[in-house]
Every structure is written in C-alpha cells, then in structure tokens.
Design a protein around this motif. Sequence first.
Motif, mmCIF file in Angstrom:
data_model
loop_
_atom_site.group_PDB
_atom_site.id
_atom_site.type_symbol
_atom_site.label_atom_id
_atom_site.label_comp_id
_atom_site.label_asym_id
_atom_site.label_seq_id
_atom_site.Cartn_x
_atom_site.Cartn_y
_atom_site.Cartn_z
ATOM 1 N N VAL A 226 1.141 63.037 28.587
ATOM 2 C CA VAL A 226 1.867 64.014 29.396
ATOM 3 C C VAL A 226 1.147 64.184 30.728
ATOM 4 O O VAL A 226 -0.022 64.551 30.769
ATOM 5 C CB VAL A 226 1.975 65.364 28.661
ATOM 6 N N MET A 227 1.857 63.898 31.804
ATOM 7 C CA MET A 227 1.323 64.069 33.159
ATOM 8 C C MET A 227 1.568 65.480 33.654
ATOM 9 O O MET A 227 0.804 66.030 34.435
ATOM 10 C CB MET A 227 2.033 63.101 34.125
ATOM 11 N N GLN A 228 2.694 66.051 33.247
ATOM 12 C CA GLN A 228 3.070 67.379 33.721
ATOM 13 C C GLN A 228 3.930 68.049 32.663
ATOM 14 O O GLN A 228 4.887 67.452 32.157
ATOM 15 C CB GLN A 228 3.866 67.250 35.021
ATOM 16 N N GLU A 229 3.549 69.282 32.356
ATOM 17 C CA GLU A 229 4.319 70.050 31.382
ATOM 18 C C GLU A 229 5.311 70.904 32.159
ATOM 19 O O GLU A 229 4.931 71.882 32.785
ATOM 20 C CB GLU A 229 3.358 70.922 30.584
ATOM 21 N N ILE A 230 6.582 70.514 32.119
ATOM 22 C CA ILE A 230 7.579 71.226 32.905
ATOM 23 C C ILE A 230 8.097 72.437 32.146
ATOM 24 O O ILE A 230 8.372 73.488 32.715
ATOM 25 C CB ILE A 230 8.730 70.270 33.291
ATOM 26 N N LYS A 231 8.191 72.303 30.838
ATOM 27 C CA LYS A 231 8.608 73.434 30.006
ATOM 28 C C LYS A 231 8.015 73.241 28.616
ATOM 29 O O LYS A 231 8.000 72.125 28.104
ATOM 30 C CB LYS A 231 10.139 73.498 29.918
ATOM 31 N N SER A 232 7.532 74.318 28.051
ATOM 32 C CA SER A 232 7.036 74.259 26.676
ATOM 33 C C SER A 232 7.051 75.671 26.131
ATOM 34 O O SER A 232 6.310 76.531 26.602
ATOM 35 C CB SER A 232 5.622 73.695 26.656
ATOM 36 N N THR A 233 7.915 75.921 25.187
ATOM 37 C CA THR A 233 8.088 77.285 24.704
ATOM 38 C C THR A 233 8.268 77.306 23.195
ATOM 39 O O THR A 233 8.711 76.326 22.602
ATOM 40 C CB THR A 233 9.305 77.953 25.386
ATOM 41 N N THR A 234 7.887 78.421 22.598
ATOM 42 C CA THR A 234 8.155 78.638 21.175
ATOM 43 C C THR A 234 9.443 79.434 20.977
ATOM 44 O O THR A 234 9.816 79.721 19.840
ATOM 45 C CB THR A 234 6.994 79.409 20.531
ATOM 46 N N VAL A 235 10.064 79.809 22.092
ATOM 47 C CA VAL A 235 11.260 80.652 22.015
ATOM 48 C C VAL A 235 12.480 79.796 21.677
ATOM 49 O O VAL A 235 12.805 78.863 22.398
ATOM 50 C CB VAL A 235 11.483 81.394 23.351
ATOM 51 N N LEU A 236 13.136 80.124 20.588
ATOM 52 C CA LEU A 236 14.321 79.384 20.166
ATOM 53 C C LEU A 236 15.583 80.092 20.655
ATOM 54 O O LEU A 236 15.599 81.313 20.793
ATOM 55 C CB LEU A 236 14.358 79.271 18.641
ATOM 56 N N PRO A 237 16.642 79.321 20.915
ATOM 57 C CA PRO A 237 17.892 79.943 21.366
ATOM 58 C C PRO A 237 18.582 80.669 20.218
ATOM 59 O O PRO A 237 18.632 80.161 19.094
ATOM 60 C CB PRO A 237 18.720 78.746 21.832
ATOM 61 N N LEU A 238 19.105 81.843 20.498
ATOM 62 C CA LEU A 238 19.785 82.617 19.463
ATOM 63 C C LEU A 238 21.300 82.538 19.603
ATOM 64 O O LEU A 238 22.037 83.214 18.881
ATOM 65 C CB LEU A 238 19.314 84.072 19.515
ATOM 66 N N ASP A 239 21.748 81.673 20.484
ATOM 67 C CA ASP A 239 23.174 81.571 20.769
ATOM 68 C C ASP A 239 23.986 81.086 19.576
ATOM 69 O O ASP A 239 25.185 81.341 19.485
ATOM 70 C CB ASP A 239 23.383 80.607 21.936
ATOM 71 N N TYR A 240 23.346 80.383 18.657
ATOM 72 C CA TYR A 240 24.074 79.807 17.529
ATOM 73 C C TYR A 240 23.908 80.610 16.242
ATOM 74 O O TYR A 240 24.443 80.226 15.208
ATOM 75 C CB TYR A 240 23.594 78.378 17.288
ATOM 76 N N ALA A 241 23.147 81.696 16.308
ATOM 77 C CA ALA A 241 22.841 82.457 15.089
ATOM 78 C C ALA A 241 24.118 82.923 14.394
ATOM 79 O O ALA A 241 25.076 83.330 15.051
ATOM 80 C CB ALA A 241 21.959 83.650 15.437
ATOM 81 N N PRO A 242 24.147 82.859 13.075
ATOM 82 C CA PRO A 242 25.328 83.277 12.322
ATOM 83 C C PRO A 242 25.609 84.769 12.498
ATOM 84 O O PRO A 242 24.691 85.564 12.651
ATOM 85 C CB PRO A 242 24.968 82.958 10.881
ATOM 86 N N GLU A 243 26.883 85.125 12.442
ATOM 87 C CA GLU A 243 27.305 86.508 12.686
ATOM 88 C C GLU A 243 26.722 87.519 11.694
ATOM 89 O O GLU A 243 26.234 88.547 12.051
ATOM 90 C CB GLU A 243 28.834 86.607 12.673
ATOM 91 N N ARG A 244 26.805 87.193 10.446
ATOM 92 C CA ARG A 244 26.278 88.116 9.436
ATOM 93 C C ARG A 244 25.674 87.316 8.293
ATOM 94 O O ARG A 244 25.823 86.121 8.202
ATOM 95 C CB ARG A 244 27.374 89.009 8.818
ATOM 96 N N ARG A 245 24.986 88.058 7.442
ATOM 97 C CA ARG A 245 24.616 87.429 6.173
ATOM 98 C C ARG A 245 24.477 88.527 5.101
ATOM 99 O O ARG A 245 24.178 89.670 5.413
ATOM 100 C CB ARG A 245 23.366 86.567 6.225
#
Lengths: 157, 157
Positions: A137-156
């Motif tokens: 890796v020459m350059q780290e442009i993005k690196s996150t532990t944050v996951l997108p919640l856009d797909y999370a199921p409505e209920r459970r």
Amino acid sequence: MDETDCKLLNLIQHDAALSLDELSERAGLSRNACWRRIKRLEDEGIIKGRVTLLDASRINVGLTAFIALRTTEHSASWLERFSNAVRDIPEIIGVYRMTGDVDYLLQAVIPDVAAYDRLYQRLIGRITLADVSSSFVMQEIKSTTVLPLDYAPERRG
Amino acid sequence: MDETDCKLLNLIQHDAALSLDELSERAGLSRNACWRRIKRLEDEGIIKGRVTLLDASRINVGLTAFIALRTTEHSASWLERFSNAVRDIPEIIGVYRMTGDVDYLLQAVIPDVAAYDRLYQRLIGRITLADVSSSFVMQEIKSTTVLPLDYAPERRG
DNA sequence: AGTGAAAGATTATCGGA
DNA sequence: TCCGATAATCTTTCACT
C-alpha cells in the motif's frame, strides 16, 4: 431494527466512548430507552464488541501488504493447517478465501519491506503454496470499521 | 513505550470496554498508574479512538468484495475526484493505492452480488476506469483490528 | 506513584401510559 | 409491552501528598 436503532449504531460505530447522555440526546431518546436499545443490540449480537484502534505508524507497522495466494492443494486438512498458521501470525490481520483465480487474499502490517520478507519466509516455511504475489500500500485513501446500515433489515423477532 | 504499555494496548485493542480496575489488575498496576498511562497513550495519538464493531451479516452486508482497479489517468485531479467518490460511498470500507500492476484496491461490503453490481455501476458512473476486476470473499478466515505490537519502538520523548 | 474524594456514568428496579 | 424516573453501584478523573 428501526431508524432509531440505525442512528444509535451509526453513532457508536464511529465512537464507542460516547456516553449514554450524549447518545440519548443525539438520538432523541431518554437515557433509559437508549440504554435498553443498546443492551438489546448487544444481546442480539448485532453489536459484536468495542475495540480500541491504534495508529499503525506509531507502533511501527506503517506498511500494509496485500498478498494473493494460490495453492495446489485444495483439501480440508490443508485449509486447517493454513488457518492455524495465519491465525498465529499477528502481522496478518486479514485472510479471505476468494472466488476467481486467486485462492486466498491476505492483509498484513509490517514495518518495512525487510520485515515483509521475513514474514514471507515464515509463511512459506509453514505451508506449501503454489504462487505468492504481493503488493504494498502506497497510500491509504480510505480505511474504516464503519459498516453501512442502509441494508439493515426492518425488524426482527 | 515499555512492556507495560504494550500489555495495556493489547488488552484494550481486544476490548475497549474493560474497566480501569480490570485493566490495572491484569497489567499489575495501580488504578491510577494505569489511568495515567492510557491517558498519555491517548494524548500522544498512539490510541486513535474507540469504536463499536457490528456483525456484518446481521446488518445485511454479509458479502465482501475486493475490487482491483486500473486507471488510464494518473493526474492529481483524477485522484482527488476518485478519493471523494469512494469516501462518499459507505459500502466501500477500504481504498488503497498500490504498488505493482493494480493501481487501486478497494474493499466493499454489500448484501449480495446484485447489490455489488449496483455499486459497480455507481462507481463507473462517477469516474473513468481502465480496468475493473472483482473477487468475492467466500470465507473469512481471519479479520481483526488488532495490530501487532512486536515492532513498537522502545521509548519516545 | 499512591490515596481518596468528587463528579460522572452505568445498570436495575419500579410505577405508569 | 414499552417508556420514564429514581436510586444504588461502579468508574473515571483529578488534586494533593
């Protein structure tokens, strides 16, 4: 999982040190409602845990390598030995079995190329590999532990 | 950074929710000595922060893709636009400029291959790419935020 | 480096909508 | 069943020795 859960999860994904007071205020909840939601998310296993992130370059592992592996052996026992080998090596922070022409993709952190070479020697000393191809890796442009919640199921239930 | 610092860092790397009491006991320190060390490690920037990890499959992003990109353009303005584009897309959790024949390596999390395709379309809609090659993770053998402390410098002023 | 006290945060229980 | 309030406990933080 409703919208408020998502809001809470997003807040704590970015910062696990936020207090209940801050969290509840930002989510528009009472302190207790907030606490119960987070407890539920923990109990359900959606929250896996809280970890502390360190600055890699400050602990002298500023170089990241991605290592693409191919193997001739495709047996369960080989995979078992391979898994144990990589789990024992702390420099290796990610190991994935892949689709496509590469069998395994590894991510490792080391101080420099010399340390990479020692890691490489250690690896091929423990397991037989058909092909090893590394990039750094020459350059780290993005690196996150944050996951997108856009797909999370409505209920459970 | 001495041995006790490393011990503390390793403990909190694995679990940021450990109390000072537990930490100090496990590190063989008084509560306050422990607190002061951690505060110093925070102030020095070795500790970057505390985050909450979520279970990817529980929030419906159980599929991980690695995407190798090549570009024809190698200008600073292209990189700028590219960086902004990937930072805006929450499914993309890692972006690295690489040595070797691949220019950029991306890591993304999505629900399924259909969602990957939509992500792909979004990406090539925003930026011009010479070559895109994707592989999917079949099995996660290791994936950790814990960095090795074996190379950490002995002291610092 | 250690003690202890004040401030703050977390957790559990209880009563009400 | 879910929410809010209150109280007990535990934690963190810091001044002082």
